[in-house]
Design an enzyme around this catalytic site. Structure first.
Site, PDB file in Angstrom:
ATOM      1  N   LYS A 135       0.838  -1.203   0.000  1.00  0.00           N
ATOM      2  CA  LYS A 135       0.000   0.000   0.000  1.00  0.00           C
ATOM      3  C   LYS A 135       0.870   1.250   0.000  1.00  0.00           C
ATOM      4  O   LYS A 135       0.576   2.227  -0.698  1.00  0.00           O
ATOM      5  CB  LYS A 135      -0.919  -0.004   1.225  1.00  0.00           C
ATOM      6  CG  LYS A 135      -1.748   1.273   1.345  1.00  0.00           C
ATOM      7  CD  LYS A 135      -2.720   1.240   2.502  1.00  0.00           C
ATOM      8  CE  LYS A 135      -3.513   2.546   2.570  1.00  0.00           C
ATOM      9  NZ  LYS A 135      -4.569   2.516   3.604  1.00  0.00           N
ATOM     10  N   HIS A 270      -3.787 -33.980 -32.704  1.00  0.00           N
ATOM     11  CA  HIS A 270      -5.020 -33.244 -32.389  1.00  0.00           C
ATOM     12  C   HIS A 270      -5.690 -33.790 -31.129  1.00  0.00           C
ATOM     13  O   HIS A 270      -6.892 -34.025 -31.084  1.00  0.00           O
ATOM     14  CB  HIS A 270      -5.970 -33.256 -33.583  1.00  0.00           C
ATOM     15  CG  HIS A 270      -5.363 -32.695 -34.829  1.00  0.00           C
ATOM     16  ND1 HIS A 270      -5.111 -31.353 -34.986  1.00  0.00           N
ATOM     17  CD2 HIS A 270      -4.919 -33.309 -35.956  1.00  0.00           C
ATOM     18  CE1 HIS A 270      -4.552 -31.155 -36.167  1.00  0.00           C
ATOM     19  NE2 HIS A 270      -4.418 -32.318 -36.774  1.00  0.00           N
ATOM     20  N   ARG A 430     -21.787 -44.020 -33.205  1.00  0.00           N
ATOM     21  CA  ARG A 430     -20.856 -45.048 -32.733  1.00  0.00           C
ATOM     22  C   ARG A 430     -20.537 -46.064 -33.828  1.00  0.00           C
ATOM     23  O   ARG A 430     -19.417 -46.524 -33.949  1.00  0.00           O
ATOM     24  CB  ARG A 430     -21.424 -45.735 -31.479  1.00  0.00           C
ATOM     25  CG  ARG A 430     -20.404 -46.598 -30.761  1.00  0.00           C
ATOM     26  CD  ARG A 430     -20.737 -46.746 -29.300  1.00  0.00           C
ATOM     27  NE  ARG A 430     -20.731 -45.449 -28.627  1.00  0.00           N
ATOM     28  CZ  ARG A 430     -19.640 -44.865 -28.148  1.00  0.00           C
ATOM     29  NH1 ARG A 430     -18.457 -45.434 -28.275  1.00  0.00           N
ATOM     30  NH2 ARG A 430     -19.728 -43.700 -27.541  1.00  0.00           N
TER      31      ARG A 430
END
Length: 509
Positions: A135, A270, A430
């Site tokens: 501060k 990837h 799938r």
């Protein structure tokens, strides 16, 4: 004579920093273990209790929480009334604070830490001194990071530290304190359904990156304090790591971490494997992983779960690769890899982030879940077909199930002899992943007859089982849970396949 207060948990570089200050004519105030370290190095130290005129109390909980300390830190040098006030109280200004905190994050990261140990590692005096000095940074240098010691000393030798640097150091203090307080809040926050009601994730920017997934996107690597993570990454050679490299490194090391008793190798493109295998040695594991799909292995990221040997490095020498990553490398392996100067060679601990949270960015927030870790326990597995798998099929199914966990959904993986021979990843149905895995296996010259198949999710229809059987697949492992499980199992029985249901799904979106 300028005065510095030094109290550190992390003592890296603190002796040389204090020696530099003393050589410039500074007085050193210190306490506890830091004072002992400095005295052992032959440095003059003023104990804190000589400043406060009070001994530490409450087992060291109260040492520096005193007007003689904080008055010396908070008094503005540009205000006569502040200077007069501390002079009347007999308080000498303090011009520099070098403080770092009790290691709360490291303490609570230990699996066996008790609640009482965690609480005792919440620093009170250190943050208070840092806040006061930051501060009042126009008058007091606030140094929380050991890497700044050299810079501060160099500037002090040149005369003084300008306000821009002081402000930068103060900003670092408040960022550090925010991270520290967030870690405490995270530890103490009540949990609902196993997850905290509020989350704050402190991260430090470790590295600016050239760009993100695409050149038009800005990017950087930010790291947390979590153990065995990207903070521990060490690049041994090669070009700068890219955003996509780092994604692939994480995915590849996650993939090989499912095995700890056998050498494993995974080749990633990837963020999904194009080859994965176990072997008798790192070289054998690599050669078997490469054979999964030799075409896709070009330009891949290769990960090992064990030390890379010279013969493994030699086996990779004829293939263009972006990155080789492993927990460690033999020196002669590094010498072999050094022939490819652009190849990125990276050391990173093996791990799946056990016990950590996983974050997915959505607009205006995050989806939060437990980080997926592979559990190879077979207690919930059930043979649901009329024919049980043979021993050889069971071994292949074990491997296939572990390997399939790192493949993007919808994921199908064909395996034989603890290596993948065909991978169908990321398809919208799938059965298309089944087609793809068979096509990839045959394109690479692998016979699919007698292969075992793993599916990361249940079969919604019997068509995936039927297409697998047409290719000669003899055994399947899958989670189960479809409303058509009866039809799926009936198809397996009709076609003579063995089938295991694990009861656990392994989706990776």
């Amino acid at each position: 004579m300028p005065r510095a207060l030094i109290s550190v948990s992390d003592k890296r570089g603190i002796v040389s920093f204090a020696q530099g200050l003393v050589s410039l004519g500074w007085e050193i105030i210190s306490t506890g273990g830091t004072a002992a370290t400095l005295r052992a190095a032959g440095l003059p130290v003023i104990p804190v209790d000589q400043i406060t005129k009070m001994p530490e109390m409450l087992d060291g909980r109260v040492k520096t929480l005193h007007p003689a300390i904080h008055g010396g830190l908070l008094a503005r040098r540009d205000l006569a009334e502040h200077r007069n006030a501390i002079a009347r109280a007999g308080i000498t200004p303090i011009d520099l604070v070098a403080v770092n905190l009790y290691p709360f994050q490291q303490t609570v990261a230990q699996s066996d830490v008790t609640f009482e140990e965690a609480i005792e590692n919440i620093d009170i005096g250190g943050p208070s001194m840092l806040r006061s000095s930051a501060k009042n940074h126009a008058s007091v240098l606030a140094v929380v990071d050991p890497v700044d010691y050299t810079t501060v000393l160099d500037l002090l030798r040149q005369g003084d530290v300008n306000q821009d640097v002081r402000r930068e150091l103060a900003a670092k203090v408040f960022a550090h304190l925010a991270d520290y307080d967030a870690a405490i809040a995270r530890y103490l926050t009540p949990r609902e359904s196993g997850l905290p009601s509020r989350l704050s994730v402190p991260m430090e920017r470790l590295q600016l990156l050239r760009y993100g997934e695409n050149p038009q996107q800005r990017a950087a690597l930010y790291v947390t304090e979590e153990p065995r993570g990207m903070r521990d990454l060490v690049q041994k050679q090669g070009k700068e790591l890219s955003f996509n490299n780092l994604l692939d490194i994480d995915a590849a090391m996650w993939a090989v971490s499912s095995w700890d008793a056998r050498p494993a190798c995974c080749i990633v493109k990837h963020t999904t494997p194009c080859g994965i295998a176990l072997g008798t040695s790192p070289r054998d594991a690599f050669e078997r992983a490469r054979a999964t799909d030799p075409v896709s292995a070009f330009g891949g990221i290769v990960a090992f779960n064990t030390v890379v040997t010279a013969d493994a490095a030699q086996a990779m020498s004829d293939l263009f690769l972006e990155v080789v990553v492993a927990p460690s490398f033999h020196e002669d392996a590094l010498a072999v890899l050094a022939a490819k100067k652009q190849l990125r060679v990276v050391e990173l601990p093996v791990g799946q982030g056990e016990g950590q949270l996983d974050y997915k960015r959505v607009r205006g927030g995050f989806l939060v879940q437990d980080r997926l870790t592979f559990d190879g326990a077979e207690t919930a597995w059930q043979v649901v077909s009329e024919r049980a798998p043979s021993d050889a099929e069971f071994d292949a199914l074990r491997f296939a199930w572990a390997a399939c966990a790192s493949v993007k959904s919808n994921a199908i993986l064909l395996a034989r002899d603890e290596r993948a021979i065909g991978i169908g990843a990321g398809q919208m149905s799938r059965v298309d992943s089944v087609y793809l895995s068979i096509m990839k296996a045959r394109a690479a010259g692998h016979a699919t007859e007698g292969a075992s198949l793993a599916s990361d999710g249940f079969f919604p229809f019997a068509d995936g089982v039927e297409e697998a059987a047409k290719a000669g697949v003899s055994a399947i492992i899958q989670p189960g849970g479809s409303v058509r499980d009866v039809e799926v199992v009936a198809a397996a029985n009709r076609l003579g396949l063995a089938m295991i249901v694990t009861g656990a799904r392994l989706f990776r979106h």
